[in-house]
Design an enzyme around this catalytic site. Structure first.
Site, PDB file in Angstrom:
ATOM      1  N   GLU A 200       0.841  -1.206   0.000  1.00 59.84           N
ATOM      2  CA  GLU A 200       0.000   0.000   0.000  1.00 59.84           C
ATOM      3  C   GLU A 200       0.872   1.250   0.000  1.00 59.84           C
ATOM      4  OE1 GLU A 200      -3.035  -0.186  -0.574  1.00 59.84           O
ATOM      5  OE2 GLU A 200      -3.932  -1.953   0.363  1.00 59.84           O
TER       6      GLU A 200
ATOM      7  N   ASP B  92      -5.410 -10.016  -7.580  1.00 57.18           N
ATOM      8  CA  ASP B  92      -5.717  -9.124  -8.699  1.00 57.18           C
ATOM      9  C   ASP B  92      -4.543  -8.441  -9.421  1.00 57.18           C
ATOM     10  OD1 ASP B  92      -5.314  -7.631  -6.390  1.00 57.18           O
ATOM     11  OD2 ASP B  92      -7.166  -6.474  -6.516  1.00 57.18           O
TER      12      ASP B  92
ATOM     13  N   ARG C  39       0.348   3.581  -3.195  1.00 53.24           N
ATOM     14  CA  ARG C  39      -0.352   4.838  -2.904  1.00 53.24           C
ATOM     15  C   ARG C  39       0.615   6.005  -2.802  1.00 53.24           C
ATOM     16  NH1 ARG C  39      -5.435   3.358   1.103  1.00 53.24           N
ATOM     17  NH2 ARG C  39      -5.915   1.396   0.086  1.00 53.24           N
TER      18      ARG C  39
ATOM     19  N   GLU D  65     -12.974  -0.352  -9.459  1.00 49.43           N
ATOM     20  CA  GLU D  65     -12.599  -1.263 -10.554  1.00 49.43           C
ATOM     21  C   GLU D  65     -13.531  -1.195 -11.775  1.00 49.43           C
ATOM     22  OE1 GLU D  65     -12.455  -2.034  -7.349  1.00 49.43           O
ATOM     23  OE2 GLU D  65     -10.274  -2.193  -7.146  1.00 49.43           O
TER      24      GLU D  65
HETATM   25  C1  DMJ Z   1      -6.747  -0.207  -4.767  1.00 49.28           C
HETATM   26  O1  DMJ Z   1      -6.075   0.120  -3.607  1.00 49.28           O
HETATM   27  C2  DMJ Z   1      -5.816  -0.840  -5.748  1.00 49.28           C
HETATM   28  O2  DMJ Z   1      -6.430  -0.827  -6.988  1.00 49.28           O
HETATM   29  C3  DMJ Z   1      -5.438  -2.238  -5.408  1.00 49.28           C
HETATM   30  O3  DMJ Z   1      -4.662  -2.866  -6.405  1.00 49.28           O
HETATM   31  C4  DMJ Z   1      -6.655  -3.086  -5.133  1.00 49.28           C
HETATM   32  N1  DMJ Z   1      -7.852  -2.318  -5.170  1.00 49.28           N
HETATM   33  C5  DMJ Z   1      -7.890  -1.118  -4.399  1.00 49.28           C
HETATM   34  C6  DMJ Z   1      -9.196  -0.378  -4.587  1.00 49.28           C
HETATM   35  O4  DMJ Z   1     -10.284  -1.195  -4.671  1.00 49.28           O
END
Ligand code: DMJ
Length: 554
Positions: free
Chosen positions: A147, A280, A151, A450
């Protein structure tokens, strides 16, 4: 359901037993006929490959008709014009009143209690793009490595580029990058889940037996590669790249990844296989590094694995979705795999990603039309494009709720599932969301991006105005049900209940992704064009650049 890797391995085992028979045949003097059979097989295979290769150009030469894939037909790159009214509405949503007063520099915002909070007790690290003079990474607490990278590091690097290279952003990015690097100091080179930025130490995640989720371990290269490029510091490139080499070595032939890896041993753990939480962005970042052959191969294999093992069609035949594979011990003690018809909202990134992949990894020409023509794509490209379009439709179908917002998790009906038709009359349902029952976690909408992310990509690649309509409908549902009159947006506890109940939390990805993708959906096509920018998984755009370092694994 056989495990994707195991099935392939069984084939390999069969192959070796044939090899053994050939050996004994050779001893008994009857090897020649088998050699001919083998030769014939090789020739047939070569001929098949050759025909597959020339089929499309030959068809074109012979004037066989080609098809435009769904979208608005053009043979050139159109310039989509801005929809100013809708874009302005999205800009208004960005202006969260009182955010600056209540939560400047904090990691999260609580719009109902008008307060900010931080991810650790040690203080915030300015996730909502708060940089200025006060941003400090001297935080003695355990932050999530992934994160913090996607971020904060991603945000700083994007700000550096978009600000016309204001050096303050790069200085901060480099300082942060150097503080994250110790997370990679493990036996295998896979990172630890947590990082203490003040002590510059990686910390294992006790909650998950020290394992790290695959998405978290593998969604770091893009940010660090760009940092390496800007600073000329190879270590930033090499450490996250090693992760991909380790994962590659542990990969099953299906290319599908279990959701946990062991940082110590450098191996996938027997755990679920899914494209949602913890899985994902592994797949998302495989696409991003398409200039490198090894990533292209990993991407192509994984997309085929997804189609072979996970893509399913719902009961009515209308909805395509991706299921999950859960490991379970069989009676003879082996690991078997159970297909679970459940799709996280997180998976909705995949529709757009597949369509984008079709126009890059799956393209036969440099610049594909908008929308692509079938003769411009490989067979895999065409397959991925069509799946992408259908998956976006499915994600839109999961917005068919009382609020028009999609739940965190959608379950799909399968034959003989024993689900009461009155509870789940459609192809899909929210598990446990019954009248008078406490709303389950699955029923939430936490402002996730998404679906709008995929819609934005689909619009840019097709020019089909229906995608703007989809995005506008979602934006209106967010405005109607998530907006707090005194400022900000809150998560909704049950998307199938009106009036809604709130959870007092506004995730930072509302601004960095959900609203940003909506803004871009209504922008003209010259704003952040997809062939010049890549979006990191937190929606931070980074310019496409020509790497000076190469991958170094295969
Ligand atoms: C985001 O923090 C990023 O896209 C992450 O890869 C997974 N999804 C969250 C938001 O849903």
């Amino acid at each position: 359901m056989e495990e994707p890797g195991v099935r392939q391995r069984k084939k390999a085992a069969t192959g070796s037993s044939h090899g053994h028979e050939t050996g004994s045949d050779a001893k008994s003097g009857s090897a020649f006929p088998k050699v001919y059979v083998l030769l014939a097989a090789v020739l047939v295979l070569a001929l098949y490959n050759f025909l597959a290769l020339v089929k499309r150009p030959l068809n074109q030469f012979l004037g066989a008709p080609t098809r435009h894939l769904p979208g608005v037909r053009t043979n050139y790159v159109p310039t989509f014009t801005v929809d100013e009214a809708k874009q302005d509405a999205v800009v208004e949503a960005f202006k969260v009143r009182k955010l600056e007063r209540d939560a400047m520099g904090d990691d999260e915002y609580h719009p109902i209690s008008h307060a900010g909070s931080n991810l650790t007790k040690a203080g915030g690290i300015g996730i909502p793009a708060w940089v200025a003079d006060k941003l400090s990474f001297e935080r003695d607490g355990n932050l999530n490595t992934f994160e913090t990278t996607i971020r904060v590091l991603g945000g700083l690097l994007s700000a550096y580029h978009l600000s016309g290279e204001d050096p303050v952003f790069l200085e901060k990015a480099e300082e942060l990058g150097s503080r994250i690097l110790p997370a990679f100091e493990t036996e295998s080179g896979l990172p630890l889940s947590l990082i203490n930025l003040a002590l510059r130490e990686g910390v294992p995640d006790k909650d998950n037996s020290g394992f790290i989720s695959t998405a978290e371990a593998s969604t770091l290269q893009l940010e660090f590669r760009y940092l390496a490029y800007l600073t000329d510091e190879d270590t930033y490139w090499e450490k996250p790249e090693k992760v991909m080499a380790v994962l590659r070595a542990s990969e099953t032939p299906s290319g599908l990844a279990s959701i946990f890896v062991d940082s110590k041993m450098g191996r996938y753990q027997t755990s679920s296989i899914r494209l949602g939480s913890r899985g994902d962005s592994y797949y998302e970042y495989l696409l991003i590094n398409q200039t490198e052959l090894v990533y292209r191969e990993m991407y192509d294999t994984a997309m085929t694995g997804i189609h072979t093992h996970l893509v399913q069609r719902g009961l009515s035949g209308q909805l395509l979705y991706t299921a999950e594979l859960n490991p379970q011990r069989t009676q003879n003690g082996e690991i078997g795999w159970r297909l679970v018809p459940k799709q996280d909202h997180l998976v909705c990134f995949l529709g757009g990603s597949l369509m984008l992949g079709a126009t890059t990894s799956g393209a036969l020409v440099h610049n594909v039309s908008i929308p692509p023509r079938t003769d411009e794509l490989t067979e895999q490209g065409e397959r991925d494009w069509l799946t992408g379009v259908e998956l976006i439709n499915t994600c839109m179908a999961t917005h068919d709720t009382q609020t028009g917002l999609a739940p965190e998790i959608a379950h799909f009906r399968i034959l003989g599932d024993g689900v009461d038709n009155s509870v789940a009359p459609a192809d899909w349902y929210i598990k446990g969301a019954r009248p008078n029952a406490p709303p389950p976690f699955d029923a939430r909408y936490i402002l996730r991006p998404e679906t709008v992310e995929s819609i934005f990509i689909a619009f840019r690649l097709t020019g089909d105005p229906k995608y703007r309509d989809y995005g506008w409908a979602i934006f209106q549902a967010i405005e109607k049900h998530c907006r707090i009159p005194t400022g900000g947006y809150a998560s909704v506890i049950n998307v199938d209940q009106v009036p809604v109940e709130y959870d007092d939390k506004m995730e930072t990805f509302l601004m960095s992704e959900t609203l940003k993708y909506l803004y871009l959906l209504f922008a003209d096509s010259s704003v952040l064009p997809l062939n010049e920018y890549v979006f990191n998984t937190e929606g931070h755009p980074l310019p496409v650049f020509n790497p000076t370092i190469r991958t170094g694994f295969s």
